[in-house]
Design an enzyme around this catalytic site. Sequence first.
Site, PDB file in Angstrom:
ATOM      1  N   ARG A  49       0.828  -1.293   0.164  1.00  0.00           N
ATOM      2  CA  ARG A  49      -0.014   0.072   0.104  1.00  0.00           C
ATOM      3  C   ARG A  49       0.988   1.265   0.120  1.00  0.00           C
ATOM      4  O   ARG A  49       0.570   2.019  -0.527  1.00  0.00           O
ATOM      5  CB  ARG A  49      -0.958   0.259   1.525  1.00  0.00           C
ATOM      6  CG  ARG A  49      -2.281  -0.552   0.978  1.00  0.00           C
ATOM      7  CD  ARG A  49      -2.643  -0.930   2.497  1.00  0.00           C
ATOM      8  NE  ARG A  49      -1.793  -2.035   2.878  1.00  0.00           N
ATOM      9  CZ  ARG A  49      -1.900  -3.322   2.455  1.00  0.00           C
ATOM     10  NH1 ARG A  49      -2.850  -3.662   1.793  1.00  0.00           N
ATOM     11  NH2 ARG A  49      -0.977  -4.369   2.662  1.00  0.00           N
ATOM     12  N   THR A  50       1.759   1.390   0.861  1.00  0.00           N
ATOM     13  CA  THR A  50       2.514   2.660   1.071  1.00  0.00           C
ATOM     14  C   THR A  50       3.481   2.763  -0.013  1.00  0.00           C
ATOM     15  O   THR A  50       3.144   3.937  -0.762  1.00  0.00           O
ATOM     16  CB  THR A  50       3.487   2.570   2.310  1.00  0.00           C
ATOM     17  OG1 THR A  50       2.741   2.115   3.470  1.00  0.00           O
ATOM     18  CG2 THR A  50       4.160   3.957   2.632  1.00  0.00           C
ATOM     19  N   LYS A 102      25.766  -2.892  -0.675  1.00  0.00           N
ATOM     20  CA  LYS A 102      27.205  -2.895  -0.593  1.00  0.00           C
ATOM     21  C   LYS A 102      27.693  -2.192   0.475  1.00  0.00           C
ATOM     22  O   LYS A 102      28.795  -2.075   0.732  1.00  0.00           O
ATOM     23  CB  LYS A 102      27.561  -1.883  -1.802  1.00  0.00           C
ATOM     24  CG  LYS A 102      27.110  -2.582  -3.111  1.00  0.00           C
ATOM     25  CD  LYS A 102      27.703  -1.753  -4.220  1.00  0.00           C
ATOM     26  CE  LYS A 102      27.033  -2.420  -5.577  1.00  0.00           C
ATOM     27  NZ  LYS A 102      27.179  -1.293  -6.593  1.00  0.00           N
ATOM     28  N   ARG A 105      11.366   3.924   3.473  1.00  0.00           N
ATOM     29  CA  ARG A 105      10.762   3.137   4.319  1.00  0.00           C
ATOM     30  C   ARG A 105      12.067   2.327   4.746  1.00  0.00           C
ATOM     31  O   ARG A 105      12.914   1.882   4.038  1.00  0.00           O
ATOM     32  CB  ARG A 105       9.849   2.042   4.078  1.00  0.00           C
ATOM     33  CG  ARG A 105       9.667   0.985   4.934  1.00  0.00           C
ATOM     34  CD  ARG A 105       8.272   0.274   4.502  1.00  0.00           C
ATOM     35  NE  ARG A 105       7.227   0.928   4.906  1.00  0.00           N
ATOM     36  CZ  ARG A 105       5.841   0.413   4.776  1.00  0.00           C
ATOM     37  NH1 ARG A 105       5.869  -0.892   4.454  1.00  0.00           N
ATOM     38  NH2 ARG A 105       4.985   0.864   5.214  1.00  0.00           N
TER      39      ARG A 105
HETATM   40  C1  NCD Z   1       1.640  -0.781   8.157  1.00  0.00           C
HETATM   41  C2  NCD Z   1       3.093  -0.452   8.467  1.00  0.00           C
HETATM   42  O1  NCD Z   1       4.077  -0.877   7.319  1.00  0.00           O
HETATM   43  O2  NCD Z   1       3.516  -0.096   9.290  1.00  0.00           O
HETATM   44  N1  NCD Z   1       1.342  -1.082   6.812  1.00  0.00           N
HETATM   45  C3  NCD Z   1       1.133   0.266   6.048  1.00  0.00           C
HETATM   46  O3  NCD Z   1       1.962   0.765   5.798  1.00  0.00           O
HETATM   47  N2  NCD Z   1      -0.277   0.091   5.451  1.00  0.00           N
HETATM   48  C4  NCD Z   1       1.119  -1.970   9.299  1.00  0.00           C
HETATM   49  C5  NCD Z   1       1.726  -3.153   9.194  1.00  0.00           C
HETATM   50  O4  NCD Z   1       2.606  -3.545   8.232  1.00  0.00           O
HETATM   51  O5  NCD Z   1       1.254  -4.041   9.928  1.00  0.00           O
END
Ligand code: NCD
Length: 360
Positions: A51-52, A80, A101
């Site tokens: 999703r993100t 690396k 992320r």
């Molecule tokens: C969440 C995350 O990555 O923290 N997912 C997301 O971004 N929608 C929740 C999860 O992974 O449980």
Amino acid sequence: MRSLISILDLTTEELDQLIETAKDIAAHPEKYWDRCAHKKLATLFFEPSTRTRLSFEAAMLELGGTVLGFSEASSSSASKGESVADTAKIVSCYADIMAMRHPREGAPYVASRAASIPVINAGDGGHNHPTQTLADLLTISRELGRLDNLTIGLCGDLKYGRTVHSLIEAMSRYQGIRFVLISPKELKLPGFVRYNVLEKHKIPYTEVTGLEAAMPQLDVLYMTRIQRERFDDPDEYDRLKDSYVLTAEKMKLAKKEMAVLHPLPRVNEISVKVDDDPRAAYFRQALNGKFMRMALILKLLEEAKANPVKEAVDTEGFVYDRVCRNPKCICQVEQELPQIFKVTDKAANIHRCIYCEQKD
Ligand code: NCD
């Protein structure tokens, strides 16, 4: 120029403005089709995501921009041994804005200090996830028509669930909010949210282990996945993984106008039989995430254009003589990153790491 590392980087007025923009985008998408023409978003995902990452990419494409990036650490130079700071400097040469992320807590903050473009935290370890909170806020506002005077139940992994931490930080800004924290005792809310937010601002909350008894009082039920990847002990995960399962039976205990949210992915904690209940808002929540990310990208790019200079780091309260003991903090692996703590409670002599917010 600003980044979004913690949801607290935005004022309440800014959150409300983002919600209004997102609602306008949802109603009139064509108005926004070329607002980011010739702009590039880099998505740097060192950890899995559906999703993100895709909603960030869809958001930029729907604003007329383009996207580049990677979806796993193994396909970047991190494999690396490149540092987060160096990666952020390099990406600043190729893109106008980046979403990162990372499994290490504080990594996007380190990136934002090195980058010369806005950095958006798309989830850092078990710490924060501010753009999921943007999706959550729009969802609560659209489902219930308000962001104040709500009893919010948060259920599941409150220790490692980064979305919960950011959501509590944001909702604590609104009037008349009460939290019911529903978790096994092993997965209770960590101190940086409990003391820095709930206790500090005297927000009422109760902690319980049972879901059923809490159901009738809730306006929002925020279910979460037990975060398997953050456990050091796989046996403990196995013991706790099915702690809570929301079923159609349990939904009968809830208010008629309650909203069920979940950041997704779900594993087992919401029965698919709940999906047809009109109160199940989690798939609409995923769509709302795209609208809020569009609003956020627009805002940060507009601010970067108006003021391309990065704000200096506010070093007030910084101390340099303490050591972070959180093995998941970015400072454990990033070469030559100084250990820095900040006084968060003078009276109690509490210091927290500026990257991961754990106590020394
Ligand atoms: C969440 C995350 O990555 O923290 N997912 C997301 O971004 N929608 C929740 C999860 O992974 O449980």
